[in-house]
Design a protein around this motif. Structure first.
Motif, short mmCIF file in Angstrom:
data_model
loop_
_atom_site.label_atom_id
_atom_site.label_comp_id
_atom_site.label_asym_id
_atom_site.label_seq_id
_atom_site.Cartn_x
_atom_site.Cartn_y
_atom_site.Cartn_z
N ALA A 1 0.86 -1.18 0.00
CA ALA A 1 0.00 0.00 0.00
C ALA A 1 0.90 1.22 0.00
O ALA A 1 1.70 1.41 0.92
N ARG A 2 0.79 2.03 -1.03
CA ARG A 2 1.61 3.23 -1.13
C ARG A 2 0.87 4.42 -0.52
O ARG A 2 -0.35 4.51 -0.60
N PRO A 3 1.58 5.37 0.04
CA PRO A 3 0.92 6.59 0.52
C PRO A 3 0.33 7.37 -0.66
O PRO A 3 0.94 7.44 -1.73
N GLN A 4 -0.84 7.92 -0.45
CA GLN A 4 -1.45 8.76 -1.47
C GLN A 4 -0.73 10.11 -1.51
O GLN A 4 -0.06 10.51 -0.56
N LEU B 1 2.00 -5.78 3.24
CA LEU B 1 0.96 -6.59 3.86
C LEU B 1 1.16 -8.05 3.50
O LEU B 1 1.36 -8.39 2.32
N TYR B 2 1.07 -8.91 4.51
CA TYR B 2 1.13 -10.36 4.31
C TYR B 2 -0.23 -10.92 4.70
O TYR B 2 -0.68 -10.79 5.84
N ASN B 3 -0.92 -11.54 3.73
CA ASN B 3 -2.32 -11.89 3.88
C ASN B 3 -2.52 -13.40 3.80
O ASN B 3 -1.89 -14.08 2.99
N ILE C 1 0.88 -6.37 8.90
CA ILE C 1 1.19 -5.16 8.14
C ILE C 1 2.47 -4.55 8.67
O ILE C 1 2.58 -4.24 9.86
N ASP C 2 3.43 -4.39 7.80
CA ASP C 2 4.69 -3.73 8.14
C ASP C 2 4.59 -2.26 7.77
O ASP C 2 4.34 -1.92 6.62
N ALA D 1 1.39 9.00 9.72
CA ALA D 1 2.70 8.46 10.06
C ALA D 1 2.67 6.94 9.93
O ALA D 1 1.60 6.32 10.05
N ASN D 2 3.83 6.36 9.68
CA ASN D 2 3.96 4.90 9.63
C ASN D 2 4.15 4.35 11.03
O ASN D 2 5.14 4.66 11.70
#
Length: 482
Positions: free
Chosen positions: A217-220, A249-251, A275-276, A295-296
């Motif tokens: 998932a990239r930041p918008q 993400l590991y699903n 989720i990392d 923030a991450n």
């Protein structure tokens, strides 16, 4: 191949803040006043926004039979997005000595040209450093997939995608004398993203699936750009963080499906995500304004169960030629239970632009749920429909438990939303218009008139950030197919 251009112009976004002291010693303590930043007792701002974005995209796929029981697919996808966004913010400032009596004016009188000229009210540019940004995202993706039957009952879908992306945000010089700005982003990442699904056809009606994948998932852009933007849906002010990075993400999921009749089904699934560096929103105070940024967090886990069913009931026996002769009732139900938590340890780092702290514990609390994630979600549909033509009448009931919308500032409790229960009604009716198929659609939303509530709570103390009636809305429309 595709091309799209998006534009947004938002002029004259006015914001007012009025102040009331409630102090007996203050001759104006019982009324709201706005001194236009003269003594921090009220303010007024105006902003102008302009956005333009170009998106170029293209992809190609090739599928081929390797053996009678195995199909291969290879492909390539390309996307190039370029955006320029400008936001100019100005603050009305009354000089010292301006009488308090003028602060009693309502907003449309307060900013009348005669008032501004008479009291010599100034207009200050509050964001000279970062008014304009250029941003871009270029992605290349190549992928391969194999769909194979291991046995007549067991099939395997196995694939991998290699993706490379460059994402940048750069401040644009606006003034002749440049202002130094470090609010830029440069992400250049590449990933291998595998995915696999194993399907077991237990019999003609039942299936069992196991799947696993890695996604990103990239930041918008708006989450990256260090520039204020006002979200009219949430009634909140946001500002991006150029130091954000991608989330990984590991699903994993296991799902049982039972198709017990035509168009009827029951399914139950258990899922897990790790989720990392999830992107989370947090709130802070800028003077008297609440600003939400991003923030991450170090990492988070999410797990849950989903149950869904769809069942029809034949109503033709209620009358041979009456209203119910060609009708059936339908019930669709979905329930999702989810538990999520952020993991934060001592000395875990965080990167927030212009922040004095790099300690993740100053922004996140270990064990807190992910923003936007409710523990309980329920969706119910009860309806009637005609089996021979388009005629449907549906009642929809939805419920969501409280969910976090933003982390509280400086160790305060999280800001939460209470969606509650919502009741809707939708009717669709097909008919002929000039020999063409047409559809009449009627909707009534939020029949329960559920309030929107967003708040912070600590024991018995409760502060509302947003509290208003959403109202009951109705719409009717006709669609004609040529």
């Amino acid at each position: 191949a595709g091309y799209a251009n998006s534009k947004r112009e938002a002029p004259d976004e006015l914001s007012f803040e009025y102040y009331r002291s409630n102090q007996a010693s203050d001759p104006f303590g019982a009324v709201f006043i706005n001194r236009l930043n003269n003594g921090q007792r009220g303010s007024a701002e105006v902003s102008y926004s302009d956005l333009s974005e170009d998106l170029w995209s293209g992809s190609a796929d090739l599928s081929f039979k390797i053996t009678p029981d195995m199909t291969g697919t290879v492909g390539y996808a390309y996307s190039d997005t370029v955006r320029r966004t400008e936001r100019r913010e100005f603050q009305f400032v009354a000089p010292g000595g301006t009488p308090v009596t003028s602060a009693l004016f309502r907003p449309d009188f307060l900013l009348q040209p005669d008032v501004i000229d008479f009291y010599n009210i100034a207009l200050i540019d509050t964001n000279e450093a970062n008014p304009v940004f250029d941003s871009a995202l270029l992605t290349h993706g190549a992928y391969g997939q194999i769909q194979a039957f291991i046995t007549p009952e067991i099939s395997l879908n196995l694939g991998v995608r290699y993706e490379k992306a460059e994402q940048t945000v750069s401040p644009v010089q606006v003034f002749k004398v440049p202002t130094a700005s470090l609010a830029s982003t440069s992400l250049n990442q590449s990933y291998w993203l595998p995915a696999a699904t194993l399907t077991w056809d237990i019999n003609d009606q039942m299936k069992f699936r196991l799947s696993g994948s890695k996604t990103i998932a990239r930041p918008q852009f708006r989450e990256l750009i260090f520039q204020n933007f006002y979200d009219t849906d949430s009634n909140r002010l946001f500002r991006g963080n150029p130091l954000l990075t991608d989330s990984q993400l590991y699903n994993a999921e296991a799902r049982y499906e039972w198709y017990f009749d035509r168009d009827q089904r029951f399914s139950i699934a258990g899922f897990f995500k790790r989720i990392d560096k999830p992107i989370e929103s947090f709130s802070s105070f800028d003077d008297n304004s609440v600003i939400t940024s991003f923030a991450n967090a170090p990492k988070a886990d999410l797990a849950g169960v989903e149950i869904e069913t769809q069942k029809y009931f034949d109503l033709s026996g209620l009358g041979e030629k009456g209203f119910f002769s060609t009708r059936r009732a339908v019930v669709i139900a979905n329930y999702t239970y989810t538990q999520s938590k952020i993991s934060v340890k001592a000395n875990d780092p965080v990167a927030v632009f212009n922040a004095s702290s790099t300690n993740a514990l100053d922004f996140f609390t270990d064990g807190s749920p992910l923003t936007g994630q409710a523990d309980h979600l329920v969706n119910l549909q009860f309806g009637l429909e005609d089996t021979e033509r388009l005629s449907q009448q549906t009642v929809l009931v939805s419920y969501s438990s409280d969910r976090v919308t933003s982390r509280g500032a400086s160790g305060q409790p999280d800001i939460k939303e209470k969606p509650g229960i919502q009741l809707d009604f939708v009717a669709r009716e097909g008919f002929k218009l000039g020999g063409k198929d047409a559809e009449l659609k009627f909707e009534v939303r939020n029949l329960t008139n559920t309030k929107y509530q967003e708040f912070q709570k600590n024991g018995e103390n409760k502060i509302f950030y947003n509290l208003y009636k959403q109202g009951i809305s109705a719409s009717i429309g006709v669609e004609l197919n040529f």
